[in-house]
Design an enzyme around this catalytic site. Sequence first.
Site, PDB file in Angstrom:
ATOM      1  N   LYS A  26      40.652  71.674  13.542  1.00 54.73           N
ATOM      2  CA  LYS A  26      39.566  72.645  13.623  1.00 54.73           C
ATOM      3  C   LYS A  26      39.052  72.751  15.057  1.00 54.73           C
ATOM      4  CE  LYS A  26      37.114  72.673   9.764  1.00 54.73           C
ATOM      5  NZ  LYS A  26      36.159  71.979   8.856  1.00 54.73           N
ATOM      6  N   ARG A  96      30.721  69.743  11.312  1.00 54.53           N
ATOM      7  CA  ARG A  96      31.956  69.954  10.546  1.00 54.53           C
ATOM      8  C   ARG A  96      32.967  68.866  10.854  1.00 54.53           C
ATOM      9  NH1 ARG A  96      33.672  75.880  12.541  1.00 54.53           N
ATOM     10  NH2 ARG A  96      34.668  75.950  10.482  1.00 54.53           N
ATOM     11  N   GLY A 105      38.715  65.406   0.710  1.00 53.85           N
ATOM     12  CA  GLY A 105      38.160  64.062   0.585  1.00 53.85           C
ATOM     13  C   GLY A 105      37.232  63.750   1.741  1.00 53.85           C
ATOM     14  N   MET A 107      34.098  64.629   4.502  1.00 52.52           N
ATOM     15  CA  MET A 107      32.744  65.131   4.298  1.00 52.52           C
ATOM     16  C   MET A 107      32.690  66.657   4.368  1.00 52.52           C
ATOM     17  SD  MET A 107      29.343  64.722   6.564  1.00 52.52           S
ATOM     18  CE  MET A 107      29.531  66.375   7.222  1.00 52.52           C
ATOM     19  N   ARG A 349      43.762  78.660  11.445  1.00 53.32           N
ATOM     20  CA  ARG A 349      44.820  77.657  11.273  1.00 53.32           C
ATOM     21  C   ARG A 349      46.013  78.363  10.665  1.00 53.32           C
ATOM     22  NH1 ARG A 349      41.817  74.411   6.382  1.00 53.32           N
ATOM     23  NH2 ARG A 349      41.271  76.278   5.220  1.00 53.32           N
ATOM     24  N   HIS A 465      70.178  60.581 -17.335  1.00 52.56           N
ATOM     25  CA  HIS A 465      71.413  61.354 -17.470  1.00 52.56           C
ATOM     26  C   HIS A 465      71.107  62.850 -17.542  1.00 52.56           C
ATOM     27  CE1 HIS A 465      74.713  63.263 -19.780  1.00 52.56           C
ATOM     28  NE2 HIS A 465      75.471  62.471 -19.051  1.00 52.56           N
ATOM     29  N   SER A 774      85.360  60.589   1.730  1.00 49.99           N
ATOM     30  CA  SER A 774      84.174  61.267   1.214  1.00 49.99           C
ATOM     31  C   SER A 774      83.212  60.173   0.757  1.00 49.99           C
ATOM     32  CB  SER A 774      84.548  62.187   0.050  1.00 49.99           C
ATOM     33  OG  SER A 774      83.385  62.754  -0.486  1.00 49.99           O
ATOM     34  N   CYS A 841      79.488  63.402  -0.696  1.00 51.35           N
ATOM     35  CA  CYS A 841      79.292  64.117  -1.949  1.00 51.35           C
ATOM     36  C   CYS A 841      78.284  63.320  -2.773  1.00 51.35           C
ATOM     37  CB  CYS A 841      80.595  64.285  -2.700  1.00 51.35           C
ATOM     38  SG  CYS A 841      81.417  62.748  -3.098  1.00 51.35           S
ATOM     39  N   TYR A 861      81.141  67.545   6.806  1.00 48.87           N
ATOM     40  CA  TYR A 861      80.570  68.422   5.787  1.00 48.87           C
ATOM     41  C   TYR A 861      79.711  67.626   4.809  1.00 48.87           C
ATOM     42  CZ  TYR A 861      84.084  66.671   2.486  1.00 48.87           C
ATOM     43  OH  TYR A 861      84.835  65.868   1.683  1.00 48.87           O
TER      44      TYR A 861
HETATM   45  P1  ADP Z   1      35.951  73.626   5.486  1.00 49.60           P
HETATM   46  O1  ADP Z   1      36.861  72.788   6.283  1.00 49.60           O
HETATM   47  O2  ADP Z   1      35.617  73.075   4.147  1.00 49.60           O
HETATM   48  O3  ADP Z   1      36.360  75.054   5.474  1.00 49.60           O
HETATM   49  P2  ADP Z   1      34.108  74.366   7.529  1.00 49.60           P
HETATM   50  O4  ADP Z   1      33.618  73.393   8.523  1.00 49.60           O
HETATM   51  O5  ADP Z   1      35.172  75.279   7.991  1.00 49.60           O
HETATM   52  O6  ADP Z   1      34.550  73.573   6.253  1.00 49.60           O
HETATM   53  O7  ADP Z   1      32.844  75.180   7.089  1.00 49.60           O
HETATM   54  C1  ADP Z   1      32.424  75.536   5.815  1.00 49.60           C
HETATM   55  C2  ADP Z   1      31.846  76.954   5.862  1.00 49.60           C
HETATM   56  O8  ADP Z   1      30.768  77.032   6.786  1.00 49.60           O
HETATM   57  C3  ADP Z   1      32.864  77.967   6.331  1.00 49.60           C
HETATM   58  O9  ADP Z   1      32.712  79.143   5.612  1.00 49.60           O
HETATM   59  C4  ADP Z   1      32.500  78.183   7.771  1.00 49.60           C
HETATM   60  O10 ADP Z   1      32.898  79.433   8.238  1.00 49.60           O
HETATM   61  C5  ADP Z   1      30.985  78.025   7.743  1.00 49.60           C
HETATM   62  N1  ADP Z   1      30.471  77.596   9.038  1.00 49.60           N
HETATM   63  C6  ADP Z   1      30.803  76.473   9.695  1.00 49.60           C
HETATM   64  N2  ADP Z   1      30.173  76.403  10.880  1.00 49.60           N
HETATM   65  C7  ADP Z   1      29.404  77.506  10.964  1.00 49.60           C
HETATM   66  C8  ADP Z   1      28.528  78.021  11.963  1.00 49.60           C
HETATM   67  N3  ADP Z   1      28.342  77.374  13.115  1.00 49.60           N
HETATM   68  N4  ADP Z   1      27.924  79.179  11.725  1.00 49.60           N
HETATM   69  C9  ADP Z   1      28.125  79.836  10.557  1.00 49.60           C
HETATM   70  N5  ADP Z   1      28.934  79.413   9.583  1.00 49.60           N
HETATM   71  C10 ADP Z   1      29.580  78.261   9.787  1.00 49.60           C
HETATM   72 MG    MG Z   2      36.896  76.025   6.971  1.00 47.34          MG
END
Ligand code: ADP
Ligand code: MG
Length: 893
Positions: A26, A96, A105, A107, A349, A465, A774, A841, A861
């Site tokens: 990210k 984030r 998993g 946060m 991404r 089998h 083979s 094979c 092969y």
């Molecule tokens: P995830 O990995 O679960 O997608 P994100 O970190 O991408 O989590 O964010 C969750 C949501 O919050 C997404 O819709 C993202 O676009 C929004 N978001 C994250 N940061 C901001 C920000 N600075 N301003 C507005 N929306 C945000």
């Molecule tokens: Mg996201």
Amino acid sequence: MAKWVYGFGAGRNDGHAGLRDLLGGKGANLAEMAGIGLPVPPGFTITTEVCTAFYDNGRRYPEELDAQVQAALTGIEQAVGLGFGDAGRPLLVSVRSGARVSMPGMMDTVLNLGLNDETVEGLAQSSGDARFAWDSYRRFIQMYGSVVLGVGHHHFEEIIEDVKNELNTLEDTDLDAEAWRQVVLSYKDLVERETGAAFPQEPKAQLWGAIGAVFGSWMNPRANTYRRLNDIPAAWGTAVNVQAMVFGNMGEDCATGVCFTRDPSTGENAFYGEYLVNAQGEDVVAGIRTPQPMSEARAKPGEVSMEAALPDAYRELLAVRDTLERHYRDMQDIEFTVQQNKLYMLQTRSGKRTAAAALRIAIEMAHEGRISHEEAIGRITPASLDQLLHPTLDPKAERTVISRGLPASPGAAAGAVVFTADEVEQRAARGEAVILVRIETSPEDVHGMHAARGVLTTRGGMTSHAAVVARGMGRVCVAGCGGIRVDYKAQTLTAGSHVIKAGDWITLDGSTGEVFAGRVATIEPTLSGDFATLMGWADSLRRMKVRANAETPDDAETARRFGAEGIGLCRTEHMFFAPERIGIVRQMIMAGSEAARAKALEQLLPFQRDDFAALFRIMAGLPVTIRLLDPPLHEFLPHTDADLLAVAEGLGQSLDALHERRAALSESNPMLGHRGCRLGITFPEIYAMQARAIFEAAILVAAETGSPVVPEVMIPLVGTARELELTRAEVDRVAQEVISKAGVTLDYQVGTMIELPRAALTADQIAQHADFFSFGTNDLTQTTFGLSRDDAGGFLPHYIEKAIWARDPFVTIDREGVGALVELAVTKGRGRKPGLKLGVCGEHGGDPASIAFCEEAGLDYVSCSPFRVPIARLAAAQAAMAAAMARAKAPAA
Ligand code: ADP
Ligand code: MG
Ligand code: MG
């Protein structure tokens, strides 16, 4: 001084996409987007190294971190002209998480951080929108409370429900500033009640609380489990991104959305996604309101596209889509927010996609000149082609799942339930679609499995089998379906409350393991178009040839259709099981005298000759490797008294004599017993008959078509050079006899399987008598590990879990052990005979990781089941590309 914090956006942009390991996916892509001039709200990334240092030092941060975070925060404040904690013009941020690879998993994101009882008033004033300010504050307490402080989510939901009840409304949008203020008060009470402390008011404390929660979540049980299942090292660590908030929830000229630059299910070059007006972050995926489509073209009646609602921002987004695709040269999955008609990019991404979409996107991007053919090849996961090669369930068709077993062999098939192989064969011959249902299968069921559309067993694993044979034939198979009870007597199968009688229809999905009642419509695969284009590119890039394991004309035709360049393994014994032959085969085995055996063999000869001629015709000059009889004789023995009686009559012997003979032939360990070339040594007339059938068929087809057939005769289970010397002498003798009688010339080769450790260890001696090797890596794995494939299922999961084996060694070749034997045999074999032809094979020949090994080992092969031929062609191309890259990187010797 170590650098722990990297800025992105607005002026200070320290990172780029190449720093993914350090900044997480990210963070690296936020910096990359900012770097190419896209509108990214400014922020900073705390590196993955901080996470590692944190855990290495007893959960303490590096000393300089605090100062670096402070400096970066000041940078954001200056860039946007707001102050963190400033009561009049408050800066809000999101926190984030983001590891190298996206990881469930971890946060959840916290938005609107920096709000408190004071700044909320400032936000209300500066935005001129009190409702927006209080809505943002309650969202913040809710997210921070549940994600960082661990207060159950449902508590917050209940409070909103109460307020809505009081106001007699159902929609969030009906709540005004005052209502949200009420919610905030209740939320704060809730947090205090649940945690024993007031909701943190100090923005800095909030920030460090959220940062600590991200790093803490790296080691939580959910994340640990995910990492273990996906081979992600704990040492990678996660990064934390802190970013200035932009607001999609400030009114009707605001929005938030998630989209793909191309359609991720079909690959069509069309903008694809969803957005919501006046909403924030996760609202789009949370399902509180129904998201709307991006383009007018995709809007259904009643829907309002972004193109119609926010035309300026939409146009800008289209331009961004183009920039991103041009820049990343791949389909992107993006998140954006529009604040008062201004577009902001929040994430990009490479987008997840179906196999069909991956194929179409790779081909079209190559045609568009964005990527090379090599890159297009590199983007398709070979195993994913499986999804494209078999019929699949029509996604629109209705269905009732009655049970679920193991997805043993992919594809979908529907047919009438039949419980015996013989009946399957009879009904299939009448053109009926049938599914063979057995508790488990044995070699005697093979003809029924072949005639069936699909196979369902209630016992056995992925290497049972049924599973192995079905995969080999490309038959759909659901194995080990323990939820189903089969009653052969009553001719029923029972799954819960469903009782299905013989003749009733069921449908199998061998890709998911699901079993459905009745007939579910299926869709046929297409092998033309993009698929053919990709295969053509792969063929021009690979070095190794790809052959198929095939013994029936059906399999051989499938193999050619899928692009096989010959047959690498024709197992002659499968030809012995056909109903009109098994009787003769049994007479041959049970014969007490050589004369009686010779008589039976004479009857088998024309059958075998026809078999081989059919294969030679279909393969039209391509090489065909035929393995002489291999399995232990007991597999052909008559089991029932009726069968035994039939054999006795055929041979003119007493039942007693045959009982005795059967007892004499029974072995306590047949797989290590009287089988393979040991049969050819003790009953040379069996191999002689097979050799004669092969050579006569080759001469016949050559005469028919006018082009030569060069058969390759393969001797199984050789462990000693002398075994090959003797059996080969017999084959050569027959060849000379047949050739001189026909008065023609015929080229042929004689080689051996390398499937015993002793054969690998003495490959130089064996090579003296062989034109080719083979590698029979199924048996070589069994004999190297001292492990029977049919019995490995019981403890395999424990071995994988305890990391004794990284993978099932019957699926992916064990490089260290079995692979070392292969390499040794390659070196010794070619050392003695430089031109020795080498192939593999068995199941490994269709496994991409094993194919990479074959490329490195220098094999000529690989041979695999017909349905895996395209996978092998693609995997061989990728392996050749990887090998070329490794050669280019290696320092010149
Ligand atoms: P995830 O990995 O679960 O997608 P994100 O970190 O991408 O989590 O964010 C969750 C949501 O919050 C997404 O819709 C993202 O676009 C929004 N978001 C994250 N940061 C901001 C920000 N600075 N301003 C507005 N929306 C945000
Ligand atoms: Mg996201
Ligand atoms: Mg073998």
